[in-house]
Design a protein around this motif. Structure first.
Motif, PDB file in Angstrom:
ATOM      1  N   HIS A  82      12.154  -4.769   1.954  1.00  0.00           N
ATOM      2  CA  HIS A  82      11.235  -3.913   1.215  1.00  0.00           C
ATOM      3  C   HIS A  82      10.063  -4.779   0.766  1.00  0.00           C
ATOM      4  O   HIS A  82      10.238  -5.970   0.471  1.00  0.00           O
ATOM      5  N   TYR A  83       8.886  -4.181   0.680  1.00  0.00           N
ATOM      6  CA  TYR A  83       7.731  -4.920   0.153  1.00  0.00           C
ATOM      7  C   TYR A  83       7.403  -4.364  -1.218  1.00  0.00           C
ATOM      8  O   TYR A  83       7.139  -3.169  -1.372  1.00  0.00           O
ATOM      9  N   ILE A  84       7.386  -5.258  -2.250  1.00  0.00           N
ATOM     10  CA  ILE A  84       7.262  -4.790  -3.624  1.00  0.00           C
ATOM     11  C   ILE A  84       6.096  -5.426  -4.375  1.00  0.00           C
ATOM     12  O   ILE A  84       5.949  -5.193  -5.585  1.00  0.00           O
ATOM     13  N   GLY A  85       5.252  -6.194  -3.680  1.00  0.00           N
ATOM     14  CA  GLY A  85       4.142  -6.851  -4.356  1.00  0.00           C
ATOM     15  C   GLY A  85       2.815  -6.178  -4.069  1.00  0.00           C
ATOM     16  O   GLY A  85       2.719  -5.284  -3.228  1.00  0.00           O
ATOM     17  N   PRO A  86       1.757  -6.601  -4.770  1.00  0.00           N
ATOM     18  CA  PRO A  86       0.414  -6.101  -4.452  1.00  0.00           C
ATOM     19  C   PRO A  86       0.088  -6.374  -2.988  1.00  0.00           C
ATOM     20  O   PRO A  86       0.415  -7.444  -2.465  1.00  0.00           O
ATOM     21  N   LEU A  87      -0.536  -5.419  -2.351  1.00  0.00           N
ATOM     22  CA  LEU A  87      -0.802  -5.544  -0.918  1.00  0.00           C
ATOM     23  C   LEU A  87      -2.294  -5.378  -0.659  1.00  0.00           C
ATOM     24  O   LEU A  87      -2.872  -4.331  -0.959  1.00  0.00           O
ATOM     25  N   GLN A  88      -2.895  -6.427  -0.114  1.00  0.00           N
ATOM     26  CA  GLN A  88      -4.302  -6.383   0.269  1.00  0.00           C
ATOM     27  C   GLN A  88      -4.420  -5.871   1.699  1.00  0.00           C
ATOM     28  O   GLN A  88      -3.532  -6.087   2.522  1.00  0.00           O
ATOM     29  N   SER A  89      -5.526  -5.225   1.968  1.00  0.00           N
ATOM     30  CA  SER A  89      -5.700  -4.612   3.290  1.00  0.00           C
ATOM     31  C   SER A  89      -5.591  -5.637   4.414  1.00  0.00           C
ATOM     32  O   SER A  89      -5.073  -5.328   5.492  1.00  0.00           O
ATOM     33  N   ASN A  90      -6.064  -6.872   4.184  1.00  0.00           N
ATOM     34  CA  ASN A  90      -6.022  -7.878   5.245  1.00  0.00           C
ATOM     35  C   ASN A  90      -4.627  -8.456   5.472  1.00  0.00           C
ATOM     36  O   ASN A  90      -4.399  -9.215   6.404  1.00  0.00           O
ATOM     37  N   LYS A  91      -3.660  -8.091   4.613  1.00  0.00           N
ATOM     38  CA  LYS A  91      -2.275  -8.549   4.786  1.00  0.00           C
ATOM     39  C   LYS A  91      -1.362  -7.429   5.270  1.00  0.00           C
ATOM     40  O   LYS A  91      -0.164  -7.648   5.473  1.00  0.00           O
ATOM     41  N   VAL A  92      -1.907  -6.239   5.446  1.00  0.00           N
ATOM     42  CA  VAL A  92      -1.098  -5.090   5.860  1.00  0.00           C
ATOM     43  C   VAL A  92      -0.397  -5.359   7.192  1.00  0.00           C
ATOM     44  O   VAL A  92       0.722  -4.893   7.427  1.00  0.00           O
ATOM     45  N   LYS A  93      -1.024  -6.140   8.061  1.00  0.00           N
ATOM     46  CA  LYS A  93      -0.450  -6.404   9.391  1.00  0.00           C
ATOM     47  C   LYS A  93       0.916  -7.089   9.310  1.00  0.00           C
ATOM     48  O   LYS A  93       1.714  -7.000  10.242  1.00  0.00           O
TER      49      LYS A  93
END
Length: 230
Positions: A82-93
C-alpha cells in the motif's frame, strides 16, 4: 531477543489490541485490517513480519517502495503493498499500478496523473478534516467533486477515505477527527457513484488504533508498535 522475534512479538501485541478493540466496539472479529508500516525498515524486516503472518505493508516514499518491491519480488508470496505517503506527480510512475491501494489521493491533479499511467488502481481519498494548513489532504467541502471525478474515470476506483488527525499527546483527542471522517463517508455513500465504493476507512496508528476502531476504522496503519522506532 532476535530482531525477527521482536517483530513477531510486536505483531502479536498489535493483533491482540485490534481484537480487543473490535470486541469493545461490538464489531465482528477480523473486521479491521492491519497494515504494517515498513517505511525505513529493511527488506529483511518485511520478511520477518511476513514469516509471522503479516501480508500487507505500507510505504511512505515512492522510491523506497520501488526498491523494496524489487528486493522482495521473487519471494514465494510477495507482500501486498500500500502507498500511504504524500505522492508527487513525478513519482506516480513508481506507485500507480504497483500497489493494492493508494491511500493519499488529495487532488484532481494527482488523480489525473494516476489515471495517465493507464493501469487499474484502487485509491483512498485523504481528507484533511481538521483543516491543518501544514498537512496534505482534501478539504471536506471538496470531497463530492473529487468523487465525481473518480466516477468519470475508467480503471480507477475509490475504495474509501483516509485521515491523519492532528498530533497530540492525548490519543483521545483523535475521536472527533475519526468521527468526522466516518460521517463524511456515510454522507457520500448515500449518493452512489460508479467506481466509488467507500467501504474502507483508513485511520488509526500505533497510539490511537483503539479509538479509530471504535469510530469505524477498517484499516489501521501501524509501524512503531511492530518494528520499533525509526
Amino acid at each position: 531477543m532476535t530482531r525477527a522475534a521482536s517483530i513477531a512479538d510486536g505483531l502479536d501485541r498489535v493483533r491482540a489490541r485490534i481484537a480487543a478493540a473490535e470486541h469493545a466496539a461490538g464489531r465482528p472479529p477480523g473486521s479491521v485490517k492491519l497494515l504494517a508500516v515498513s517505511k525505513k525498515m529493511t527488506a529483511d524486516d518485511v520478511r520477518a513480519a511476513m514469516a509471522a503472518g503479516q501480508r500487507a505493508f505500507g510505504e511512505n516514499y515512492a522510491q523506497e517502495l520501488r526498491d523494496k518491491r524489487a528486493a522482495l519480488a521473487t519471494d514465494p508470496a510477495p507482500p501486498a503493498w500500500h502507498y500511504i505517503g504524500p505522492l508527487q506527480s513525478n513519482k506516480v510512475k513508481y506507485v500507480a499500478g504497483q500497489v493494492a491501494l493508494v491511500h493519499t489521493v488529495d487532488s484532481a491533479a494527482l488523480l489525473e496523473a494516476i489515471a495517465a499511467r493507464g493501469a487499474p488502481q484502487a485509491c483512498l481519498v485523504q481528507v484533511n478534516v481538521a483543516g491543518e494548513a501544514q498537512k496534505r489532504g482534501l478539504a471536506p467541502a471538496d470531497l463530492p467533486a473529487l468523487l465525481d471525478r473518480f466516477a468519470a474515470m475508467s480503471g480507477l476506483t475509490c475504495a474509501g477515505l483516509m485521515v491523519i488527525p492532528p498530533f497530540t499527546d492525548d490519543p483521545q483527542d483523535a475521536h472527533p477527527h475519526f468521527a468526522a471522517l466516518r460521517a463524511l463517508r456515510d454522507r457520500e455513500a448515500a449518493r452512489p457513484r460508479p467506481g466509488v465504493a467507500l467501504d474502507e476507512l483508513s485511520m488509526g496508528m500505533s497510539a490511537d488504533l483503539e479509538i479509530a476502531i471504535a469510530e469505524g476504522a477498517t484499516i489501521v496503519r501501524v509501524g512503531t508498535a511492530i518494528f520499533g522506532g525509526r
